[in-house]
Design a protein around this motif. Sequence first.
Motif, PDB file in Angstrom:
ATOM      1  N   PRO A 173       0.851  -1.199   0.000  1.00 51.93           N
ATOM      2  CA  PRO A 173       0.000   0.000   0.000  1.00 51.93           C
ATOM      3  C   PRO A 173       0.885   1.246   0.000  1.00 51.93           C
ATOM      4  N   ALA A 174       0.400   2.330  -0.578  1.00 52.15           N
ATOM      5  CA  ALA A 174       1.183   3.571  -0.602  1.00 52.15           C
ATOM      6  C   ALA A 174       1.505   4.051   0.811  1.00 52.15           C
ATOM      7  N   SER A 175       0.618   3.758   1.752  1.00 50.45           N
ATOM      8  CA  SER A 175       0.795   4.232   3.123  1.00 50.45           C
ATOM      9  C   SER A 175       1.898   3.493   3.875  1.00 50.45           C
ATOM     10  N   TYR A 176       2.436   2.426   3.282  1.00 57.07           N
ATOM     11  CA  TYR A 176       3.518   1.694   3.952  1.00 57.07           C
ATOM     12  C   TYR A 176       4.775   2.542   4.063  1.00 57.07           C
ATOM     13  N   TYR A 177       5.045   3.350   3.035  1.00 62.85           N
ATOM     14  CA  TYR A 177       6.302   4.102   3.011  1.00 62.85           C
ATOM     15  C   TYR A 177       6.199   5.396   3.821  1.00 62.85           C
ATOM     16  N   PRO A 178       7.213   5.668   4.657  1.00 56.08           N
ATOM     17  CA  PRO A 178       7.253   6.963   5.357  1.00 56.08           C
ATOM     18  C   PRO A 178       7.727   8.062   4.405  1.00 56.08           C
ATOM     19  N   ASP A 179       7.790   9.266   4.892  1.00 59.23           N
ATOM     20  CA  ASP A 179       8.308  10.387   4.109  1.00 59.23           C
ATOM     21  C   ASP A 179       9.811  10.175   3.903  1.00 59.23           C
ATOM     22  N   LEU A 180      10.240  10.060   2.665  1.00 54.85           N
ATOM     23  CA  LEU A 180      11.657   9.812   2.357  1.00 54.85           C
ATOM     24  C   LEU A 180      12.347  11.043   1.790  1.00 54.85           C
ATOM     25  N   SER A 181      11.750  12.209   2.030  1.00 53.12           N
ATOM     26  CA  SER A 181      12.284  13.422   1.390  1.00 53.12           C
ATOM     27  C   SER A 181      13.348  14.132   2.216  1.00 53.12           C
ATOM     28  N   ASN A 182      13.438  13.856   3.504  1.00 53.36           N
ATOM     29  CA  ASN A 182      14.407  14.584   4.346  1.00 53.36           C
ATOM     30  C   ASN A 182      15.327  13.627   5.089  1.00 53.36           C
ATOM     31  N   LEU A 183      15.915  12.704   4.366  1.00 50.86           N
ATOM     32  CA  LEU A 183      16.804  11.733   4.977  1.00 50.86           C
ATOM     33  C   LEU A 183      18.204  12.314   5.162  1.00 50.86           C
ATOM     34  N   LYS A 184      18.845  11.887   6.217  1.00 53.14           N
ATOM     35  CA  LYS A 184      20.200  12.342   6.494  1.00 53.14           C
ATOM     36  C   LYS A 184      21.183  11.679   5.532  1.00 53.14           C
ATOM     37  N   LYS A 185      22.036  12.478   4.900  1.00 53.40           N
ATOM     38  CA  LYS A 185      23.025  11.933   3.975  1.00 53.40           C
ATOM     39  C   LYS A 185      24.202  11.352   4.762  1.00 53.40           C
ATOM     40  N   THR A 186      24.578  10.118   4.431  1.00 54.40           N
ATOM     41  CA  THR A 186      25.678   9.445   5.139  1.00 54.40           C
ATOM     42  C   THR A 186      26.605   8.757   4.143  1.00 54.40           C
ATOM     43  N   PHE A 187      27.823   8.529   4.574  1.00 50.88           N
ATOM     44  CA  PHE A 187      28.848   7.810   3.802  1.00 50.88           C
ATOM     45  C   PHE A 187      29.131   8.437   2.435  1.00 50.88           C
ATOM     46  N   LEU A 266      13.413 -14.962  10.009  1.00 53.28           N
ATOM     47  CA  LEU A 266      13.098 -13.719   9.294  1.00 53.28           C
ATOM     48  C   LEU A 266      12.547 -12.606  10.187  1.00 53.28           C
ATOM     49  N   PRO A 267      11.669 -12.877  11.167  1.00 55.60           N
ATOM     50  CA  PRO A 267      11.195 -11.770  12.013  1.00 55.60           C
ATOM     51  C   PRO A 267      12.333 -11.038  12.722  1.00 55.60           C
ATOM     52  N   LEU A 268      13.301 -11.768  13.245  1.00 52.86           N
ATOM     53  CA  LEU A 268      14.450 -11.143  13.896  1.00 52.86           C
ATOM     54  C   LEU A 268      15.258 -10.315  12.900  1.00 52.86           C
ATOM     55  N   ILE A 269      15.497 -10.886  11.731  1.00 53.58           N
ATOM     56  CA  ILE A 269      16.294 -10.194  10.710  1.00 53.58           C
ATOM     57  C   ILE A 269      15.606  -8.912  10.264  1.00 53.58           C
ATOM     58  N   VAL A 270      14.304  -8.996  10.024  1.00 45.09           N
ATOM     59  CA  VAL A 270      13.555  -7.813   9.578  1.00 45.09           C
ATOM     60  C   VAL A 270      13.539  -6.739  10.661  1.00 45.09           C
ATOM     61  N   GLU A 271      13.375  -7.158  11.898  1.00 46.47           N
ATOM     62  CA  GLU A 271      13.369  -6.159  12.972  1.00 46.47           C
ATOM     63  C   GLU A 271      14.688  -5.407  13.018  1.00 46.47           C
ATOM     64  N   PHE A 272      15.790  -6.107  12.804  1.00 47.43           N
ATOM     65  CA  PHE A 272      17.107  -5.450  12.775  1.00 47.43           C
ATOM     66  C   PHE A 272      17.189  -4.483  11.589  1.00 47.43           C
ATOM     67  N   PHE A 273      16.696  -4.920  10.423  1.00 49.32           N
ATOM     68  CA  PHE A 273      16.678  -4.025   9.256  1.00 49.32           C
ATOM     69  C   PHE A 273      15.913  -2.741   9.569  1.00 49.32           C
ATOM     70  N   LEU A 274      14.745  -2.895  10.196  1.00 55.07           N
ATOM     71  CA  LEU A 274      13.896  -1.732  10.448  1.00 55.07           C
ATOM     72  C   LEU A 274      14.489  -0.791  11.503  1.00 55.07           C
ATOM     73  N   MET A 275      15.264  -1.333  12.417  1.00 54.64           N
ATOM     74  CA  MET A 275      15.932  -0.469  13.403  1.00 54.64           C
ATOM     75  C   MET A 275      16.859   0.541  12.723  1.00 54.64           C
ATOM     76  N   PHE A 276      17.508   0.093  11.633  1.00 55.02           N
ATOM     77  CA  PHE A 276      18.551   0.904  11.020  1.00 55.02           C
ATOM     78  C   PHE A 276      18.310   1.151   9.526  1.00 55.02           C
ATOM     79  N   TYR A 277      17.029   1.088   9.098  1.00 53.97           N
ATOM     80  CA  TYR A 277      16.751   1.143   7.666  1.00 53.97           C
ATOM     81  C   TYR A 277      17.199   2.437   7.012  1.00 53.97           C
ATOM     82  N   LYS A 278      17.289   3.525   7.799  1.00 61.78           N
ATOM     83  CA  LYS A 278      17.706   4.816   7.234  1.00 61.78           C
ATOM     84  C   LYS A 278      19.220   5.016   7.266  1.00 61.78           C
ATOM     85  N   ASP A 279      19.930   4.079   7.894  1.00 66.31           N
ATOM     86  CA  ASP A 279      21.345   4.326   8.175  1.00 66.31           C
ATOM     87  C   ASP A 279      22.309   3.685   7.187  1.00 66.31           C
TER      88      ASP A 279
END
Length: 500
Positions: A173-187, A266-279
Amino acid sequence: MYQNQFLELRQRLLYAEKENKRRSQELSSALDEIKRVVAKRMNLTTNHTDDIKWKVLNLTRKLPVHLTNMYYYLPHLQEYEDAVFPNVIFGRQRTGVSLVMGIPTVKREKQHYLIDTLHSLLYELSEEQKNDCVIIIFIGEVNAEYVNSVAESVKTSFPREIQSGVLEVISPPASYYPDLSNLKKTFGDSEDRVRWRTKQNLDYSFLMLYAQPKGTFYLQLEDDILAKSDYFQSIKDFAAKQSQEWMILEFSQLGFIGKLFKSEDLPLIVEFFLMFYKDKPIDWLIDHLLWVKVCNPEKDAIHCEKEKAKLRIRAKPSLFQHVGIYSSLAGKIQNLKDKDFGKNVLHKAHNNPPAKVDTSLRIYQQYTLEKIYKGEDCFWASAPVAGDYIRFTFLNPLKVEKYFFRSGNMEHPGDKLFNTTVEVLPADEMLRKELIDNGSKFNYPATKDGYLKIGAFENGIAEGSINQSIGKIQAIRLSVNSDSPVWAILSEVLIKTSEN
């Protein structure tokens, strides 16, 4: 003393009665909400978008325990009731399989590889293997017109696999995605690249959670790969022989291609991904997860790598090759190749009886008909037209028991024979004359030149046995009945007689 106890008991009963009324009201509200959701879902199943019915999974709206933490990492989801439930465009809700394969795909500026990737994965799977797997195509876009077009192309190319349930097509669904317009630039990554890799992490997470309850193992793939012909059994065999605990089995050294997980992890792996998905990118996060699980901060990096290698086991040779050049990140060119993949065998050899071969097709380079008949290479020709033929004339008439012809190959799975019949020429001249004059008596249609039409190509393959009452066979002919939009490859020819 007893009076005080009775007063205290009375107060507790009054409180319990009041609490019971409150919970009864909550339950009533919950039931009303369930009725509303069910009604909404029934309405959804009757809606059509570009003639495609969007099916909603038969799930309750109470999230499984392992999904509830998503609200911590993606707090915007609390505002949207259905944000974590996929649009199931095509799917039979198949479960209980050994292998679930996940393929995320997004819109690319230039070349698209998805259909060729699916051809490669399905090319040599047996019916038994197809019944023991499910391939989930996750279209990571929210534009309904684009999603529909991809889904339709998959359905058109693989109608049987869609119907049987081996292929599923979903989108978020479109509502799944958060606002991705102001992400911190890294690396040192550009804003576009940070946004691309962040969304990619969210796509992988959604796909993994959807796939998790469907099978024993989950295989992460991409939409621009080539598979070895025996990949399915090789994966099952390699997983079965592991004697130690593992978290990832790698069947490609590139990125996130060919990574096998236990579905229960997979639930453990996904939870780790979501903790740091922006990083960080997805492959870095996997490495960090392994570090967290087994590395001792008091020991050196060499010890850490040894410990991680126990959980992350590499299989060789690689079973998947990256073939895409144009990345889903606009403007990015990537010529990544897995050196451990080796060269794919593009034909299968058989010991066929002596014969003279000829064809009306225009042969491409060195890929002659003689070579596939002798098992030396595939046969490749430019696009056939109605009336074209491929013929095998035996040096001595033979009793043929069965035949098998495979068109297309792993690198060019779309170069198949379409609307092409398999015909045999009886060696008995009197029988041939009778066929020409009076038609067939064998329940096979007869041609004007005395051949019997005994079969046809379906999904690139023609196979069957031959009625022995026909007697000895002088020749077998493949006749093209309509113009083809693609070139043609014969990658396997088997003519089985009582003598071979």
